[in-house]
Design a protein around this motif. Structure first.
Motif, PDB file in Angstrom:
ATOM      1  N   THR A  63      38.729  47.706  50.136  1.00 41.27           N
ATOM      2  CA  THR A  63      38.615  47.395  48.711  1.00 41.27           C
ATOM      3  C   THR A  63      37.131  47.414  48.390  1.00 41.27           C
ATOM      4  O   THR A  63      36.341  46.724  49.034  1.00 41.27           O
ATOM      5  CB  THR A  63      39.218  46.021  48.397  1.00 41.27           C
ATOM      6  N   TYR A  81      34.125  46.966  45.627  1.00 41.39           N
ATOM      7  CA  TYR A  81      33.765  46.284  44.385  1.00 41.39           C
ATOM      8  C   TYR A  81      32.499  46.932  43.827  1.00 41.39           C
ATOM      9  O   TYR A  81      31.447  46.905  44.471  1.00 41.39           O
ATOM     10  CB  TYR A  81      33.559  44.791  44.656  1.00 41.39           C
ATOM     11  N   THR A  91      29.841  47.791  40.412  1.00 43.30           N
ATOM     12  CA  THR A  91      29.290  47.320  39.142  1.00 43.30           C
ATOM     13  C   THR A  91      28.629  48.491  38.432  1.00 43.30           C
ATOM     14  O   THR A  91      27.878  49.247  39.055  1.00 43.30           O
ATOM     15  CB  THR A  91      28.241  46.214  39.368  1.00 43.30           C
ATOM     16  N   ALA A 149      32.467  46.169  35.595  1.00 41.83           N
ATOM     17  CA  ALA A 149      32.789  46.103  37.016  1.00 41.83           C
ATOM     18  C   ALA A 149      34.184  46.666  37.230  1.00 41.83           C
ATOM     19  O   ALA A 149      35.049  46.563  36.353  1.00 41.83           O
ATOM     20  CB  ALA A 149      32.721  44.657  37.505  1.00 41.83           C
ATOM     21  N   LYS A 150      34.384  47.279  38.371  1.00 46.73           N
ATOM     22  CA  LYS A 150      35.678  47.863  38.670  1.00 46.73           C
ATOM     23  C   LYS A 150      35.934  47.753  40.168  1.00 46.73           C
ATOM     24  O   LYS A 150      35.001  47.797  40.973  1.00 46.73           O
ATOM     25  CB  LYS A 150      35.694  49.329  38.232  1.00 46.73           C
ATOM     26  N   VAL A 151      37.207  47.592  40.530  1.00 50.26           N
ATOM     27  CA  VAL A 151      37.605  47.460  41.930  1.00 50.26           C
ATOM     28  C   VAL A 151      38.443  48.683  42.295  1.00 50.26           C
ATOM     29  O   VAL A 151      39.364  49.058  41.562  1.00 50.26           O
ATOM     30  CB  VAL A 151      38.424  46.169  42.153  1.00 50.26           C
ATOM     31  N   LYS A 192      40.614  50.532  45.565  1.00 49.59           N
ATOM     32  CA  LYS A 192      41.211  50.304  46.874  1.00 49.59           C
ATOM     33  C   LYS A 192      41.738  51.627  47.376  1.00 49.59           C
ATOM     34  O   LYS A 192      42.337  52.398  46.625  1.00 49.59           O
ATOM     35  CB  LYS A 192      42.339  49.277  46.794  1.00 49.59           C
ATOM     36  N   ASP A 206      28.811  46.898  45.258  1.00 51.93           N
ATOM     37  CA  ASP A 206      28.374  45.516  45.458  1.00 51.93           C
ATOM     38  C   ASP A 206      28.737  45.072  46.878  1.00 51.93           C
ATOM     39  O   ASP A 206      27.913  44.571  47.611  1.00 51.93           O
ATOM     40  CB  ASP A 206      29.031  44.584  44.445  1.00 51.93           C
ATOM     41  N   THR A 237      35.622  45.022  51.205  1.00 54.59           N
ATOM     42  CA  THR A 237      36.409  44.183  52.109  1.00 54.59           C
ATOM     43  C   THR A 237      37.451  45.052  52.802  1.00 54.59           C
ATOM     44  O   THR A 237      37.893  46.071  52.260  1.00 54.59           O
ATOM     45  CB  THR A 237      37.116  43.025  51.364  1.00 54.59           C
TER      46      THR A 237
END
Length: 142
Positions: free
Chosen positions: A71, A73, A75, A84-86, A88, A118, A121
């Protein structure tokens, strides 16, 4: 400056002195083979092996973990739609300035710029090698 003195050599050209080299033939600089390794006067190559350590940069750590689901993260400053966007996906590739992930269900690939990363994980242990240290760190569980 005399006309027999090539520009930049600092020494006049003459017998046994190649133009522009500034060093007599057979001078004090040890001969080298095409690989750049020095040679002894008898012609034997002197090995100059240096340890090769890959530095601990984020792209190197990511490259050690290709194929794992992560995942990411990100910015994006001064973005009016989203700051901001995530993301996966399966880590496909990592370069100095980019990460490529894929969605296993659709096969869609996304290129992410490292400058926007940023942190990342992973739900499984990571392979990690710090320069000069072999093996993986111990797995810690909470």
């Amino acid at each position: 400056m005399s006309s027999s003195m090539p520009v930049g050599s600092g020494m006049p050209a003459g017998p046994g002195m190649p133009v522009g080299s500034g060093m007599p033939v057979g001078g004090s600089v040890p001969p080298q083979v095409t690989s750049g390794s020095p040679m002894t006067p008898s012609g034997a190559v002197v090995p100059t092996q240096q340890p090769v350590f890959e530095q601990s940069y984020i792209e190197n750590i990511l490259r050690l973990n290709l194929g794992k689901v992560g995942t990411f993260y990100m910015t994006y400053e001064n973005n009016s739609q989203w700051n901001a966007k995530v993301f996966k996906g399966v880590l496909e590739a990592a370069g100095r300035d980019h990460i490529i992930i894929s969605d296993p269900s659709t096969g869609q690939r996304t290129i992410l710029l490292m400058v926007n990363l940023d942190y990342a994980t992973f739900d499984q242990p990571l392979t990690y090698q710090y320069p000069g240290v072999t093996g993986n760190p111990p797995v810690t569980r909470n």
